[in-house]
Write a protein that holds these residues in place. Structure first.
Motif, PDB file in Angstrom:
ATOM      1  N   MET A 224       6.959   1.872   4.391  1.00 38.62           N
ATOM      2  CA  MET A 224       6.514   1.243   3.366  1.00 38.62           C
ATOM      3  C   MET A 224       6.280  -0.170   3.133  1.00 38.62           C
ATOM      4  SD  MET A 224       5.648   2.164  -0.751  1.00 38.62           S
ATOM      5  CE  MET A 224       4.559   1.689  -1.976  1.00 38.62           C
TER       6      MET A 224
ATOM      7  N   ASN B   9       6.757   8.561  -2.890  1.00 39.39           N
ATOM      8  CA  ASN B   9       6.342   7.374  -3.420  1.00 39.39           C
ATOM      9  C   ASN B   9       6.791   6.858  -4.784  1.00 39.39           C
ATOM     10  OD1 ASN B   9       4.345   6.150  -1.696  1.00 39.39           O
ATOM     11  ND2 ASN B   9       3.200   7.652  -1.352  1.00 39.39           N
TER      12      ASN B   9
ATOM     13  N   THR C 162      -1.329   4.764   5.417  1.00 35.24           N
ATOM     14  CA  THR C 162      -1.923   4.519   4.247  1.00 35.24           C
ATOM     15  C   THR C 162      -3.230   5.002   4.526  1.00 35.24           C
ATOM     16  OG1 THR C 162      -2.843   2.299   4.799  1.00 35.24           O
ATOM     17  CG2 THR C 162      -0.371   1.881   3.590  1.00 35.24           C
TER      18      THR C 162
ATOM     19  N   ASP D  85      -3.031   3.232  -6.146  1.00 32.82           N
ATOM     20  CA  ASP D  85      -3.158   2.895  -4.687  1.00 32.82           C
ATOM     21  C   ASP D  85      -1.964   1.701  -4.543  1.00 32.82           C
ATOM     22  OD1 ASP D  85      -5.751   4.386  -4.186  1.00 32.82           O
ATOM     23  OD2 ASP D  85      -6.575   2.620  -5.767  1.00 32.82           O
ATOM     24  N   ASN D  86      -1.663   1.148  -4.788  1.00 33.29           N
ATOM     25  CA  ASN D  86      -0.718   0.198  -4.503  1.00 33.29           C
ATOM     26  C   ASN D  86       0.567   0.448  -5.683  1.00 33.29           C
ATOM     27  OD1 ASN D  86      -2.173  -1.127  -1.836  1.00 33.29           O
ATOM     28  ND2 ASN D  86      -4.351  -1.238  -4.406  1.00 33.29           N
TER      29      ASN D  86
ATOM     30  N   GLN E  83      -4.845   8.462   2.954  1.00 34.51           N
ATOM     31  CA  GLN E  83      -5.026   9.393   1.954  1.00 34.51           C
ATOM     32  C   GLN E  83      -5.913  10.668   2.595  1.00 34.51           C
ATOM     33  OE1 GLN E  83      -2.630   9.282   0.028  1.00 34.51           O
ATOM     34  NE2 GLN E  83      -1.545   7.427   0.430  1.00 34.51           N
TER      35      GLN E  83
ATOM     36  N   ASN F 174       2.159  -4.130   5.848  1.00 41.33           N
ATOM     37  CA  ASN F 174       1.995  -3.048   4.565  1.00 41.33           C
ATOM     38  C   ASN F 174       1.395  -4.344   3.250  1.00 41.33           C
ATOM     39  OD1 ASN F 174       0.733  -1.093   3.574  1.00 41.33           O
ATOM     40  ND2 ASN F 174       3.010  -0.350   3.156  1.00 41.33           N
TER      41      ASN F 174
ATOM     42  N   GLY G  61       1.226  -1.372  -0.027  1.00 38.65           N
ATOM     43  CA  GLY G  61       0.033  -0.004   0.409  1.00 38.65           C
ATOM     44  C   GLY G  61       0.626   1.731  -0.508  1.00 38.65           C
ATOM     45  N   ASN G  62       0.013   2.581  -1.027  1.00 34.25           N
ATOM     46  CA  ASN G  62       1.088   3.537  -1.036  1.00 34.25           C
ATOM     47  C   ASN G  62       1.185   4.219  -0.103  1.00 34.25           C
ATOM     48  OD1 ASN G  62       2.360   2.643  -3.543  1.00 34.25           O
ATOM     49  ND2 ASN G  62       1.172   3.283  -4.103  1.00 34.25           N
ATOM     50  N   LEU G  63       1.915   5.309   0.350  1.00 38.21           N
ATOM     51  CA  LEU G  63       1.991   5.934   2.209  1.00 38.21           C
ATOM     52  C   LEU G  63       0.947   6.647   1.577  1.00 38.21           C
ATOM     53  CD1 LEU G  63       5.205   5.131   3.440  1.00 38.21           C
ATOM     54  CD2 LEU G  63       3.410   3.748   4.269  1.00 38.21           C
ATOM     55  N   ARG G  64       0.771   7.488   3.207  1.00 38.23           N
ATOM     56  CA  ARG G  64      -0.216   9.256   2.687  1.00 38.23           C
ATOM     57  C   ARG G  64       0.855   9.748   1.997  1.00 38.23           C
ATOM     58  NH1 ARG G  64      -4.341  10.962   5.446  1.00 38.23           N
ATOM     59  NH2 ARG G  64      -4.604  13.426   5.490  1.00 38.23           N
TER      60      ARG G  64
END
Length: 425
Positions: free
Chosen positions: A193, A62, A232, A99-100, A234, A198, A50-53
């Motif tokens: 990440m 990212n 993760t 998103d990922n 947003q 995750n 999952g991508n970080l905030r």
């Protein structure tokens, strides 16, 4: 003898059988889903993170961290990683998504014992060497400079930015953003990440117990979580108030057009029927937009509409490039086709054609075990299960012309759509 004057028999698609995955929950929190099928000793393994905030002050962290995973660890250089993967006839890529982000390995089963340690090293010990970072920044800036000469690229960036604001979905990086990348920031981002809690692993191919053991041994107990959990979440998406954007290119021969709006995603019950509406409008070669603007008017070589389903929103959009001298006329015809769907019932014959096309496309897309894994990922990351595809096929078979008209009035409002034109208007 075969009578070639008779068309082959065909039947309606009643049910689509999908390969059910096995599931292992590793002690470190990592989920492993595996799909066992096929005759070839080939496997595809995907590590999905999952991508970080999103941080607007550091917008490229990212994507840069994910893209540079193959650029070196404390033990292996970028060339050593590439040589080791190539030596065993494997294929490796790291890919950034909205998103990922995904690390993918294709490998012969017999070579997994040699290729898996390379991946383990990458996702636990990437170091982002300063020299490689400088090369990455320079290359990306040059690619961006070339891309920004293309009207369709500028239109897409402007459209995404207007519709999704200062979010990961609206990211439109410039050259200065690449200059902000710092190795120290990337290392911190990487450690948060790329940890098992995750990560979801998807394994597909001809799988036996020995392969599962290789995976679980490599990415189980020996892979520990960090002190800080991956954030993760947003920020809330804020769209622009302005809905029309014209970027003039006086010497343009063609103008790029992008039109659309934010809508529902796959979680909403209207989504399958809305996909039927989109297909009628511009989702296949026989669509209304193609028939009108390409075949009848000759304004463009190609035009289409599409839908996206992301974690935090969805969208519907129309994209094309038309002759600069007919840009206004093309925009008028697009509006006409949208309004026609809102005022006239779709003929049953046209709806049946689209229905068969969509069901056939779904069935045709399940060509191998990798395709089945992809279908599972679509629903898994939407918080759904395989019952979604049963509902999808049932909706496509049952949707009526009145349903299409109602959906068009509910979701398609040309006046409220974002419109971007790059070129001459």
């Amino acid at each position: 003898m075969l009578d070639r004057t008779l068309a082959p028999h065909f039947g309606a698609i009643e049910h689509i059988k999908l390969v059910e995955p096995g599931h292992i929950k590793l002690p470190n929190g990592c989920n492993l889903y595996y799909f066992n099928s096929g005759e070839q000793d080939l496997v595809r393994i995907e590590w999905v993170f999952g991508n970080l905030r999103f941080n607007p002050a550091k917008p490229l962290l990212n994507s840069a961290v994910v893209t540079m995973l193959t650029e070196g660890t404390s033990k292996l250089s970028a060339s050593q990683i590439a040589d080791q993967i190539d030596f065993y006839g494997a294929f490796l890529q790291s890919e950034f998504g909205y998103d990922n982000s995904i690390v993918t390995l294709y490998s012969l089963s017999k070579h997994l014992g040699s290729t898996l340690p390379v991946i383990k090293d990458m996702v636990t010990d990437s170091v982002f060497p300063e020299s490689e970072l400088e090369t990455y920044v320079r290359n990306q800036q040059q690619k961006l400079q070339v891309s920004l000469q293309k009207n369709d690229v500028v239109a897409r960036r402007t459209f995404n930015k207007a519709m999704n604001g200062d979010s990961l979905y609206g990211l439109a990086a410039d050259a200065a953003d690449y200059q902000q990348l710092q190795r120290e920031d990337m290392l911190v981002h990487f450690k948060q990440m790329f940890q098992p809690s995750n990560c979801t692993i998807f394994l597909a191919g001809k799988i036996d117990d020995s392969i599962l053991k290789l995976i679980t041994d490599a990415f189980g107990d020996s892979w520990a979580n960090g002190e800080e959990a991956a954030d993760t979440t947003q920020p809330e998406i804020s769209s622009a108030d302005e809905h029309f954007y014209y970027i003039e290119k006086p010497d343009a021969i063609q103008s790029a057009i992008r039109i659309g709006s934010r809508i529902i995603n796959r979680n909403h019950p209207d989504f399958p029927a809305l996909q039927v509406l989109n297909t009628i409008l511009g989702g296949y070669f026989g669509s209304r937009l193609m028939a009108n603007i390409r075949e009848d008017k000759g304004y463009t070589y190609g035009i289409g509409s599409g839908m996206t389903s992301l974690k935090h929103c969805g969208s519907i959009f129309i994209a094309t490039e038309v002759g600069a001298d007919v840009c206004k006329d093309a925009l008028s015809e697009i509006e006409k086709e949208i309004n026609r769907l809102k005022t006239e019932l779709v003929p049953q014959e046209e709806l049946d054609l689209v229905r068969n096309y969509m069901l056939g496309s779904l069935l045709g897309s399940l060509e191998n075990v990798f395709s089945h894994a992809d279908k599972f990922k679509n629903v898994y990351f939407s918080g759904l299960d395989y019952s979604y595809y049963d509902r999808y096929t049932n909706v496509i078979k049952a949707v009526t012309p009145q349903d299409i008209l109602d959906l068009a009035n509910k979701y398609l409002d040309f006046d409220k759509m974002y419109k971007v034109i790059v070129g001459k208007y």
